[in-house]
Design an enzyme around this catalytic site. Structure first.
Site, short mmCIF file in Angstrom:
data_model
loop_
_atom_site.label_atom_id
_atom_site.label_comp_id
_atom_site.label_asym_id
_atom_site.label_seq_id
_atom_site.Cartn_x
_atom_site.Cartn_y
_atom_site.Cartn_z
N GLU A 100 -0.65 -9.32 -0.90
CA GLU A 100 -2.09 -9.59 -0.78
C GLU A 100 -2.75 -9.64 -2.16
O GLU A 100 -3.59 -10.49 -2.43
CB GLU A 100 -2.74 -8.52 0.11
CG GLU A 100 -2.27 -8.62 1.56
CD GLU A 100 -2.75 -7.46 2.40
OE1 GLU A 100 -2.36 -6.30 2.11
OE2 GLU A 100 -3.52 -7.69 3.35
N GLU A 155 3.91 -5.12 7.24
CA GLU A 155 3.09 -4.06 7.85
C GLU A 155 3.42 -3.83 9.32
O GLU A 155 3.30 -2.72 9.83
CB GLU A 155 1.60 -4.40 7.71
CG GLU A 155 1.07 -4.32 6.28
CD GLU A 155 1.19 -5.60 5.48
OE1 GLU A 155 1.95 -6.52 5.90
OE2 GLU A 155 0.53 -5.71 4.43
N ALA A 187 0.87 -1.18 0.00
CA ALA A 187 0.00 0.00 0.00
C ALA A 187 0.90 1.23 0.00
O ALA A 187 2.04 1.17 0.47
CB ALA A 187 -0.87 -0.02 1.24
N GLY A 227 0.51 -5.00 0.62
CA GLY A 227 -0.63 -5.06 -0.30
C GLY A 227 -0.28 -5.73 -1.62
O GLY A 227 -1.16 -6.27 -2.29
N1 COA Z 1 4.54 3.19 -0.55
C1 COA Z 1 4.95 4.36 -1.07
N2 COA Z 1 6.13 4.55 -1.65
C2 COA Z 1 6.94 3.47 -1.74
C3 COA Z 1 6.60 2.23 -1.23
C4 COA Z 1 5.32 2.10 -0.62
N3 COA Z 1 4.88 0.94 -0.14
N4 COA Z 1 7.62 1.36 -1.44
C5 COA Z 1 8.57 2.07 -2.08
N5 COA Z 1 8.16 3.34 -2.25
C6 COA Z 1 8.89 4.43 -2.90
C7 COA Z 1 10.02 4.97 -2.02
O1 COA Z 1 9.53 5.90 -1.08
C8 COA Z 1 10.91 5.59 -3.07
O2 COA Z 1 10.34 6.81 -3.47
P1 COA Z 1 11.27 8.14 -3.60
O3 COA Z 1 12.29 7.78 -4.65
O4 COA Z 1 10.32 9.20 -4.03
O5 COA Z 1 11.90 8.33 -2.26
C9 COA Z 1 10.77 4.63 -4.25
O6 COA Z 1 9.53 3.94 -4.05
C10 COA Z 1 11.87 3.61 -4.33
O7 COA Z 1 11.93 2.91 -3.10
P2 COA Z 1 13.27 2.76 -2.23
O8 COA Z 1 12.87 2.53 -0.81
O9 COA Z 1 14.17 3.91 -2.49
O10 COA Z 1 13.88 1.44 -2.89
P3 COA Z 1 14.86 0.41 -2.21
O11 COA Z 1 15.34 -0.47 -3.29
O12 COA Z 1 15.88 1.10 -1.37
O13 COA Z 1 13.94 -0.43 -1.20
C11 COA Z 1 11.98 -1.68 -0.55
C12 COA Z 1 12.91 -1.25 -1.71
C13 COA Z 1 10.80 -2.42 -1.17
C14 COA Z 1 12.75 -2.59 0.43
C15 COA Z 1 11.49 -0.43 0.19
O14 COA Z 1 11.02 0.51 -0.75
C16 COA Z 1 10.41 -0.69 1.17
O15 COA Z 1 10.64 -1.21 2.25
N6 COA Z 1 9.13 -0.32 0.83
C17 COA Z 1 8.02 -0.44 1.71
C18 COA Z 1 7.54 -1.87 1.81
C19 COA Z 1 6.38 -1.97 2.79
O16 COA Z 1 6.51 -1.72 3.96
N7 COA Z 1 5.21 -2.34 2.26
C20 COA Z 1 4.02 -2.48 3.03
C21 COA Z 1 3.24 -1.23 3.02
S1 COA Z 1 1.75 -1.38 3.99
#
Ligand code: COA
Length: 275
Positions: free
Chosen positions: A129, A149, A81, A126
């Site tokens: 999911e 989450e 999400a 999400g």
């Molecule tokens: N929601 C909103 N933005 C997200 C996102 C999410 N779930 N996951 C990644 N992004 C965005 C980041 O904020 C970043 O945006 P920016 O460049 O404007 O700062 C971009 O996507 C790239 O992500 P980044 O974190 O820089 O990539 P990474 O390779 O370093 O890490 C992940 C990848 C997937 C490990 C990391 O993005 C992450 O942990 N995301 C969240 C996962 C999560 O908790 N999901 C459950 C949500 S309820």
């Protein structure tokens, strides 16, 4: 022409211009691609609403036999999400957000056309999911799956607690949700979360082969299997078996059943017409 407009043009029956989706048809296979690669295809409300509309359109379009769901870019199927949007939700908005996601995913799960998730990179929160609501999941070997989450102080809200438990069992569901650590594709396959895992350079070929096989199959039989497995799982054994009997009998009214059985008896390959 920007990519979304090209996709809409290619798509026979989707005159809709989506902001966050690409939609394209290849024969009877419709591919819906979530297209927010700069946000790792995170699901904001707009994307959930567009997915809902795109899946509805696919279900209603008789020329579509199979749907492939993918994420844009190499890094992610869907990284969850949209956390920026999540961070601002009031409890009432959170209820609506959770319900929008649940309704979309229940619709995918209950679709009587097969939906195949093409998973490259992250399928988190999400995204996991969403993938679990699809009927088949084919992943690249470098894919990472998880329900992180807990690290944000929330729980899965799009059906993850329920679908993960049903697909992988209580122990794995509790581990993934309580600890929040992602798992690799090999473990995902061992847990029954992934149907196939292939090297990334073979992912499209594998997804295409599966989608083509489904597109060539008898659609009434496919629908019967999807309905019996999905709806039957929500029923007691006796009504579920009765449902199976009725779906089986319906297949026997089709030209495809005649073609399939005759082709076997005549030692030739069946060609199903969809009737
Ligand atoms: N929601 C909103 N933005 C997200 C996102 C999410 N779930 N996951 C990644 N992004 C965005 C980041 O904020 C970043 O945006 P920016 O460049 O404007 O700062 C971009 O996507 C790239 O992500 P980044 O974190 O820089 O990539 P990474 O390779 O370093 O890490 C992940 C990848 C997937 C490990 C990391 O993005 C992450 O942990 N995301 C969240 C996962 C999560 O908790 N999901 C459950 C949500 S309820």
């Amino acid at each position: 022409m920007p990519p979304a407009t090209i996709a809409s043009f290619l798509c026979r029956s989707c005159a809709v211009d989506y902001q966050n989706l690409l939609v394209a048809d290849r024969g009877a296979v419709r591919q819906i691609t979530i297209n927010r690669p700069d946000k790792l295809n995170a699901l904001n409300l707009q994307t959930l609403q567009e997915l809902d509309a795109a899946f509805r359109a696919a279900r209603e379009d008789a020329s579509v036999r199979v749907v492939v769901l993918a994420g844009s870019g190499e890094k992610a199927f869907v990284a969850g999400a949209d956390i920026a949007e999540l961070a601002t939700l009031s409890p009432v908005q959170a209820q609506a957000f959770s319900r929008a996601g649940q309704s979309l995913m229940r619709g995918i799960e209950r679709s009587n056309k097969p939906v195949v998730a093409r998973i490259q990179g992250f399928a988190l929160g999400g995204g996991m999911e969403l993938a679990m609501s699809c009927h088949l999941r084919i992943a690249a070997d470098k894919a990472r799956l998880g329900q992180p989450e807990i690290n944000l102080g929330v729980i899965p809200g799009f059906g993850g607690t329920q679908r993960l438990t049903r697909l992988a069992g209580r122990a794995a569901a509790l581990e993934l949700c309580l600890l929040g650590a992602p798992i690799d594709a090999a473990r995902g396959q061992a847990l029954g979360l992934l149907n196939r895992v292939v090297p990334v350079d073979r992912l499209d070929e594998e997804v295409q082969a599966v989608a083509d096989q489904l597109a060539a199959a008898a659609p009434v039989a496919l629908a019967g299997i999807l309905d019996a497995v999905t709806l039957g799982a929500d029923c007691a054994m006796d009504p579920a078996l009765e449902f199976e009997t009725q779906a089986f009998a319906l297949c026997c009214s089709t030209a495809d059943m005649h073609e399939g059985t005759q082709a076997f008896l005549q030692k030739r390959k069946a060609v199903f017409s969809g009737r």
